[in-house]
Motif scaffolding. Structure first.
Motif, PDB file in Angstrom:
ATOM      1  N   ALA A   1     -55.573 -29.216   7.607  1.00 16.55           N
ATOM      2  CA  ALA A   1     -55.349 -29.949   6.301  1.00 16.55           C
ATOM      3  C   ALA A   1     -56.147 -31.122   6.085  1.00 16.55           C
ATOM      4  O   ALA A   1     -56.556 -31.487   5.036  1.00 16.55           O
ATOM      5  CB  ALA A   1     -53.748 -30.332   6.209  1.00 16.55           C
ATOM      6  N   ASN A   2     -56.234 -31.899   7.275  1.00 13.25           N
ATOM      7  CA  ASN A   2     -56.935 -33.068   7.069  1.00 13.25           C
ATOM      8  C   ASN A   2     -58.365 -32.736   6.753  1.00 13.25           C
ATOM      9  O   ASN A   2     -59.368 -33.335   5.886  1.00 13.25           O
ATOM     10  CB  ASN A   2     -57.042 -33.834   8.280  1.00 13.25           C
ATOM     11  CG  ASN A   2     -55.841 -34.739   8.441  1.00 13.25           C
ATOM     12  OD1 ASN A   2     -55.129 -34.858   7.398  1.00 13.25           O
ATOM     13  ND2 ASN A   2     -55.556 -35.441   9.580  1.00 13.25           N
TER      14      ASN A   2
ATOM     15  N   SER B   1     -48.854 -24.440  15.359  1.00  8.84           N
ATOM     16  CA  SER B   1     -49.352 -24.388  13.897  1.00  8.84           C
ATOM     17  C   SER B   1     -49.091 -25.876  13.281  1.00  8.84           C
ATOM     18  O   SER B   1     -50.031 -26.214  12.292  1.00  8.84           O
ATOM     19  CB  SER B   1     -48.159 -23.520  13.559  1.00  8.84           C
ATOM     20  OG  SER B   1     -47.026 -24.102  13.028  1.00  8.84           O
ATOM     21  N   HIS B   2     -48.234 -26.635  13.588  1.00 12.83           N
ATOM     22  CA  HIS B   2     -47.930 -27.833  12.990  1.00 12.83           C
ATOM     23  C   HIS B   2     -49.154 -28.967  13.298  1.00 12.83           C
ATOM     24  O   HIS B   2     -49.913 -29.258  12.449  1.00 12.83           O
ATOM     25  CB  HIS B   2     -46.769 -28.627  13.443  1.00 12.83           C
ATOM     26  CG  HIS B   2     -46.700 -30.074  12.791  1.00 12.83           C
ATOM     27  ND1 HIS B   2     -47.082 -31.401  13.624  1.00 12.83           N
ATOM     28  CD2 HIS B   2     -46.165 -30.379  11.790  1.00 12.83           C
ATOM     29  CE1 HIS B   2     -47.017 -32.253  12.777  1.00 12.83           C
ATOM     30  NE2 HIS B   2     -46.616 -31.833  11.568  1.00 12.83           N
TER      31      HIS B   2
ATOM     32  N   SER C   1     -59.699 -30.139   5.204  1.00 17.47           N
ATOM     33  CA  SER C   1     -59.911 -29.581   3.965  1.00 17.47           C
ATOM     34  C   SER C   1     -59.747 -30.662   3.081  1.00 17.47           C
ATOM     35  O   SER C   1     -60.760 -30.794   1.841  1.00 17.47           O
ATOM     36  CB  SER C   1     -59.145 -28.380   3.702  1.00 17.47           C
ATOM     37  OG  SER C   1     -57.726 -28.434   3.784  1.00 17.47           O
ATOM     38  N   MET C   2     -59.062 -31.498   3.116  1.00 15.71           N
ATOM     39  CA  MET C   2     -58.697 -32.514   2.274  1.00 15.71           C
ATOM     40  C   MET C   2     -60.042 -33.584   2.067  1.00 15.71           C
ATOM     41  O   MET C   2     -60.772 -33.745   1.182  1.00 15.71           O
ATOM     42  CB  MET C   2     -57.473 -33.529   2.561  1.00 15.71           C
ATOM     43  CG  MET C   2     -57.292 -34.892   1.678  1.00 15.71           C
ATOM     44  SD  MET C   2     -55.899 -35.617   2.353  1.00 15.71           S
ATOM     45  CE  MET C   2     -56.712 -36.639   3.623  1.00 15.71           C
ATOM     46  N   LEU C   3     -60.412 -33.825   3.368  1.00 16.04           N
ATOM     47  CA  LEU C   3     -61.673 -34.866   3.240  1.00 16.04           C
ATOM     48  C   LEU C   3     -62.938 -33.919   2.844  1.00 16.04           C
ATOM     49  O   LEU C   3     -63.626 -34.751   2.360  1.00 16.04           O
ATOM     50  CB  LEU C   3     -61.676 -35.123   5.136  1.00 16.04           C
ATOM     51  CG  LEU C   3     -61.108 -36.096   5.531  1.00 16.04           C
ATOM     52  CD1 LEU C   3     -61.173 -36.468   7.048  1.00 16.04           C
ATOM     53  CD2 LEU C   3     -60.821 -37.303   5.003  1.00 16.04           C
TER      54      LEU C   3
ATOM     55  N   HIS D   1     -44.248 -23.565  16.857  1.00 16.19           N
ATOM     56  CA  HIS D   1     -44.358 -24.521  15.560  1.00 16.19           C
ATOM     57  C   HIS D   1     -45.142 -25.668  15.764  1.00 16.19           C
ATOM     58  O   HIS D   1     -45.751 -26.374  15.184  1.00 16.19           O
ATOM     59  CB  HIS D   1     -43.009 -24.933  15.758  1.00 16.19           C
ATOM     60  CG  HIS D   1     -42.313 -23.728  14.555  1.00 16.19           C
ATOM     61  ND1 HIS D   1     -40.930 -23.501  14.835  1.00 16.19           N
ATOM     62  CD2 HIS D   1     -42.490 -23.087  13.586  1.00 16.19           C
ATOM     63  CE1 HIS D   1     -40.468 -22.540  14.029  1.00 16.19           C
ATOM     64  NE2 HIS D   1     -41.472 -22.354  13.214  1.00 16.19           N
TER      65      HIS D   1
ATOM     66  N   ASN E   1     -59.690 -35.561  17.075  1.00 17.59           N
ATOM     67  CA  ASN E   1     -58.147 -35.394  17.210  1.00 17.59           C
ATOM     68  C   ASN E   1     -57.909 -33.800  17.370  1.00 17.59           C
ATOM     69  O   ASN E   1     -57.153 -33.592  18.506  1.00 17.59           O
ATOM     70  CB  ASN E   1     -57.608 -35.869  15.916  1.00 17.59           C
ATOM     71  CG  ASN E   1     -57.595 -37.311  15.795  1.00 17.59           C
ATOM     72  OD1 ASN E   1     -57.785 -37.798  16.884  1.00 17.59           O
ATOM     73  ND2 ASN E   1     -57.054 -37.858  14.632  1.00 17.59           N
TER      74      ASN E   1
ATOM     75  N   ASP F   1     -62.951 -31.954   0.582  1.00 18.37           N
ATOM     76  CA  ASP F   1     -62.577 -32.016  -0.897  1.00 18.37           C
ATOM     77  C   ASP F   1     -63.268 -33.131  -1.385  1.00 18.37           C
ATOM     78  O   ASP F   1     -63.569 -33.174  -2.510  1.00 18.37           O
ATOM     79  CB  ASP F   1     -61.139 -31.816  -1.027  1.00 18.37           C
ATOM     80  CG  ASP F   1     -60.822 -31.538  -2.639  1.00 18.37           C
ATOM     81  OD1 ASP F   1     -61.315 -30.516  -3.238  1.00 18.37           O
ATOM     82  OD2 ASP F   1     -60.173 -32.502  -2.997  1.00 18.37           O
TER      83      ASP F   1
ATOM     84  N   HIS G   1     -63.905 -38.045  13.103  1.00 14.19           N
ATOM     85  CA  HIS G   1     -62.580 -38.684  13.959  1.00 14.19           C
ATOM     86  C   HIS G   1     -61.362 -37.501  13.805  1.00 14.19           C
ATOM     87  O   HIS G   1     -60.862 -37.168  15.074  1.00 14.19           O
ATOM     88  CB  HIS G   1     -61.811 -39.920  13.158  1.00 14.19           C
ATOM     89  CG  HIS G   1     -60.894 -40.659  13.796  1.00 14.19           C
ATOM     90  ND1 HIS G   1     -61.138 -41.107  14.998  1.00 14.19           N
ATOM     91  CD2 HIS G   1     -59.576 -40.725  13.482  1.00 14.19           C
ATOM     92  CE1 HIS G   1     -59.991 -41.576  15.466  1.00 14.19           C
ATOM     93  NE2 HIS G   1     -59.027 -41.227  14.529  1.00 14.19           N
ATOM     94  N   ALA G   2     -61.387 -36.762  13.108  1.00 15.84           N
ATOM     95  CA  ALA G   2     -60.377 -35.612  12.816  1.00 15.84           C
ATOM     96  C   ALA G   2     -60.671 -34.680  13.855  1.00 15.84           C
ATOM     97  O   ALA G   2     -60.007 -33.781  14.372  1.00 15.84           O
ATOM     98  CB  ALA G   2     -60.355 -35.071  11.338  1.00 15.84           C
TER      99      ALA G   2
ATOM    100  N   ARG H   1     -52.492 -27.245  11.797  1.00 17.19           N
ATOM    101  CA  ARG H   1     -52.344 -27.328  10.450  1.00 17.19           C
ATOM    102  C   ARG H   1     -52.703 -28.708  10.152  1.00 17.19           C
ATOM    103  O   ARG H   1     -53.424 -28.990   9.033  1.00 17.19           O
ATOM    104  CB  ARG H   1     -51.067 -26.741  10.232  1.00 17.19           C
ATOM    105  CG  ARG H   1     -50.939 -25.324   9.710  1.00 17.19           C
ATOM    106  CD  ARG H   1     -49.360 -25.114   8.911  1.00 17.19           C
ATOM    107  NE  ARG H   1     -49.403 -25.624   7.916  1.00 17.19           N
ATOM    108  CZ  ARG H   1     -49.890 -25.138   6.655  1.00 17.19           C
ATOM    109  NH1 ARG H   1     -50.492 -23.849   6.827  1.00 17.19           N
ATOM    110  NH2 ARG H   1     -49.650 -25.472   5.464  1.00 17.19           N
ATOM    111  N   SER H   2     -52.146 -29.800  10.714  1.00 13.86           N
ATOM    112  CA  SER H   2     -52.167 -31.104  10.251  1.00 13.86           C
ATOM    113  C   SER H   2     -53.698 -31.528  10.563  1.00 13.86           C
ATOM    114  O   SER H   2     -54.137 -32.225   9.386  1.00 13.86           O
ATOM    115  CB  SER H   2     -51.356 -31.936  10.958  1.00 13.86           C
ATOM    116  OG  SER H   2     -51.711 -32.253  12.315  1.00 13.86           O
TER     117      SER H   2
END
Lengths: 612, 137
Positions: A408-409, A400-401, A411-413, A397, A439, A415, A435-436, A404-405
């Motif tokens: 997720a960043n 994955s967490h 794909s959001m960025l 977990h 990380n 986008d 930066h992502a 994933r986080s």
């Protein structure tokens, strides 16, 4: 008639001891002896009718007497009279009476009481009947061998046992040949001749072959009958005991079977009386107690086991006998006098006497020590597996967490980036993306570190000097420690070693020392106490600080979790304690924490020293 | 443009905070948007507003995994504050642990606030994330 008076026999007749009467040819009673009158309880009364004497006698009616007197042959009759309710038997003989010229002149009647004789005869009859019945019922026959004429005779039952016709008359050789060839025939010959020779009686169990060829167990008994010191006869019994022998054999067989079974059962079997004394034990029970049945019989558990254990067992016994309910498959522990403990699966079944009252019990115990051990091992294994599984899921977990986080960043960025028109904003998003990415790299490195510990379970442990390693860590952290003006209070024996993977020990010490300083109280000068001591198979290392402490009630469950931080501290990654806990556990050790908010925190590290 | 008085963003990840803020700009004109690094700071923020009698936020974006006080602990504290005003709380997580979803559902049934559950990544914030039509009125 007047001639009779002159006859010389008259006086002789009177005195005859045996009751005698004379009757002439015309059936006229002439005279009789005194004894006659006594016998017939009559007075001398000349001219009396002969029939009168027989009055009241059965089987001697006037007609009968008349008929007998009319013939001139010797006749004997038996007659009886009843006197005072008692039967009296008589025998009268009627003998023809001749004169000197052999002329028939009358009849001489002689009578005597034969009551005793009759009784004896009846008794004999009765005894014979009884004997016959007995021999039939008991299947006991008899035989007799007459030496003089070499005649062997069998009774009816003996013939029946041999299966021959009721009129069969055996010769001695034939009789012996009925015995089964071999032991039985040899034995009977020997016994028979011995009895003939010196009168030795015999009684033996042998086998005959009947007429129809069937084997049959018999007991043949024999005894010499002597007359004048000489053996004249052998007499014996002959009994059919086939059913008994077969039954006995069957009983023997089943008892043998039962014994073999009980003895070879791989469980302990015992029977106890109502005082819990053993009255039967099988081999397994003897082997378990390391002794012989003779040693065990009559003993109670108190003589064989630990007192407490024996009391438990006795209580069980009493309960089983009281309730008459069996105790089935109960897990028990026996501790022998030598201290060895064994786990048993024990059943106790009440034994009832013929009146249905409990007077003991049958016990069966199966040694399940190995099973129990295996069960414990299995349970441990399951526990370990469950813990590891939980850890794995937890780790999965986390992975994955965290991954994933970051993704997720990304794909959001991305986008945002695709849609963004403004150059300045685009640049800003790109900066964020890099930066992502940093990380993500950090996270991967952290995860790698954790995976390393979990996979390298077999890293080689070495005996390391604890104090030396602490000094080394202090040197590495010297700038940091000086900056924070940390005071140490170390009480660790110089020669105390711990078993550890060298890199792990360094990591552990570095983390706990850094933590102790990092979370110092802003109001106090940091004081760090280090202690260590050996305890059984482990070394306990304690590090206490006087820092801000942590609310364990609130965070206790999470303190060693990954990415859990509880203080607003810029350096807190939420990784240090998670990693050292994993390292310590990978080495078979343990770490615990005590803390009080605003007082301080103590970590206890248990190094597993087994296999040193 | 949807009008919202006050929005709280509670997340320790600056990128997510940046993203949410950026997305909000396209849908609302709210001027009072505050970001908090963890639940504890956000809780203090709300408590301050209560004591100063300032309106509590209408909408909260709440991350679950945070240091010091995580999203669940924050929700627990928030519920115990017994705020009468119904807030819209968007629980945002990158977790795929089904336990988190169950917890969210428990809170949803327990408290008066409107709870949404959103998985990262977020691309767009819908109007329904910011308001709730009160069917009763």
């Amino acid at each position: 008639m007047n001639t009779t008076k002159t006859l010389p026999y008259q006086y002789i007749l009177k005195q005859l001891p045996r009751a005698t009467a004379l009757v002439d040819k015309n059936l006229i009673f002439l005279d009789a002896s005194d004894s006659w009158f006594t016998l017939f309880e009559s007075n001398r009364n000349q001219g009396a009718d002969i029939y009168d004497f027989y009055q009241g006698h059965q089987h001697a009616s006037k007609a009968t007497i008349k008929k007998i007197l009319a013939t001139d042959e010797l006749k004997v009759i038996r007659h009886k009279r009843t006197k005072n309710k008692e039967e009296q038997w008589f025998e009268s003989s009627f003998t023809p009476w001749f004169d000197e010229q052999e002329n028939l002149i009358g009849t001489i009647i002689q009578t005597m009481e034969i009551s005793n004789f009759m009784e004896q005869e009846l008794e004999l009859d009765r005894v014979n009947t009884l004997l016959k019945t007995q021999s039939e019922v008991a299947k006991v026959g008899s035989w007799e061998y007459n030496i003089a004429d070499e005649q062997l005779s069998w009774c009816k039952e003996t013939r029946k046992i041999h299966g021959v016709d009721p009129d069969y008359q055996p010769a001695l050789a034939e009789a012996i040949n009925f015995y089964k060839r071999g032991y039985s025939r040899n034995r009977i010959s020997m016994l028979f001749h011995k009895a003939l020779e010196d009168g030795t009686p015999f009684h033996d169990k042998l086998i005959i072959m009947t007429q129809s060829g069937e084997e049959r167990w018999v007991t043949a008994g024999g005894k010499a009958i002597k007359k004048g010191g000489k053996i004249i006869k052998l007499f014996g019994t002959f009994q059919d005991i086939n059913d008994q022998v077969l039954a006995e054999e069957k009983i023997k067989e089943s008892s043998q079977l039962l014994n073999t079974l009980i003895d070879n059962l791989p469980i302990n079997v015992f029977i106890k009386d109502k005082d819990s004394r053993k009255i039967l034990v099988n081999k397994a029970e003897c082997d378990y107690l390391g002794t012989t049945p003779e040693e065990l019989i009559g003993k109670t558990d108190f003589e064989l086991y630990d007192k407490d254990i024996a009391q438990i067992s006795r209580d069980e016994d009493l309960e089983v006998m009281r309730s008459q309910e069996p105790m089935l498959a109960r897990e028990t522990i026996s501790v022998r006098k030598d201290g060895k403990a064994t786990n048993f699966l024990t059943s106790k079944i009440p034994l009832l006497d013929i009146n249905g009252k409990p007077n003991g019990l049958i016990g069966m115990s199966m040694d399940i020590t190995n099973l129990k051990q295996k069960e414990d091992e299995l349970r441990n294994l399951i526990n370990v597996t469950a813990i590891q599984n939980k850890k794995l899921i937890n780790f999965a977990h986390i992975v994955s967490h965290n991954l994933r986080s970051h993704t997720a960043n990304f794909s959001m960025l991305l986008d945002f980036l695709v849609r963004e028109k403004e150059e300045l904003e685009k640049e800003r998003i790109l900066k964020m993306l890099s930066h992502a990415s940093d990380n993500l790299l950090d996270t991967l490195e952290n995860l790698n570190e954790v995976v390393d510990i979990s996979t390298n379970v077999n890293l080689e442990k070495k005996s390391l000097n604890l104090l030396e390693n602490i000094t080394k860590v202090q040197q590495n952290l010297s700038a940091f420690l000086e900056e924070n003006k940390v005071e140490f209070d170390i009480s660790i024996p110089k020669n105390l070693n711990v078993m550890s993977v060298p890199a792990y020990l360094e990591s552990i010490l570095l983390n706990v020392v850094t933590n102790a300083v990092k979370y110092r109280s802003p109001d106090r000068k940091p004081l760090v106490e280090l202690k260590a001591q050996r305890q059984d198979k482990q070394v306990v290392f304690s590090i206490s600080d006087n820092g801000m402490g942590i609310d364990l009630e609130r965070y206790g469950g999470k303190i060693f979790g990954m990415y859990k931080t509880f203080h607003t501290n810029k350096d807190a990654r939420g990784l240090g304690l998670y990693i050292i806990k994993n390292q310590i556990e990978a080495m078979g050790g343990n770490i615990t924490v005590n803390s009080e908010v605003n007082k301080g925190t103590t970590f206890n590290v248990y190094f597993n020293e087994e296999g040193q | 443009m949807k009008k919202v008085n006050s929005i709280f963003i509670i997340d320790d990840d600056p990128i997510t905070v940046f993203g949410i803020k950026k997305m909000l700009k396209t849908i609302t004109t709210c001027r009072d948007i505050t970001a908090f690094e963890n639940g504890k700071l956000a809780l203090e923020g709300i408590q301050n507003r209560l004591t100063e009698d300032v309106e509590v936020p209408e909408v909260i974006f709440l991350d679950i995994n945070m240091p010091i006080m995580d999203g669940w602990e924050f929700l627990e504290e928030l519920v115990s504050l017994n705020i009468k005003k119904r807030m819209i709380i968007n629980v945002i997580t990158s977790s795929i642990d089904p336990k988190d979803y169950r917890k969210w559902n428990e809170f949803r049934l327990r408290c008066i606030h409107y709870l949404n559950f959103k998985n990262k990544p977020l691309y767009k914030i819908e109007e329904t994330d910011l308001s709730r039509i009160n069917l009763a009125s």
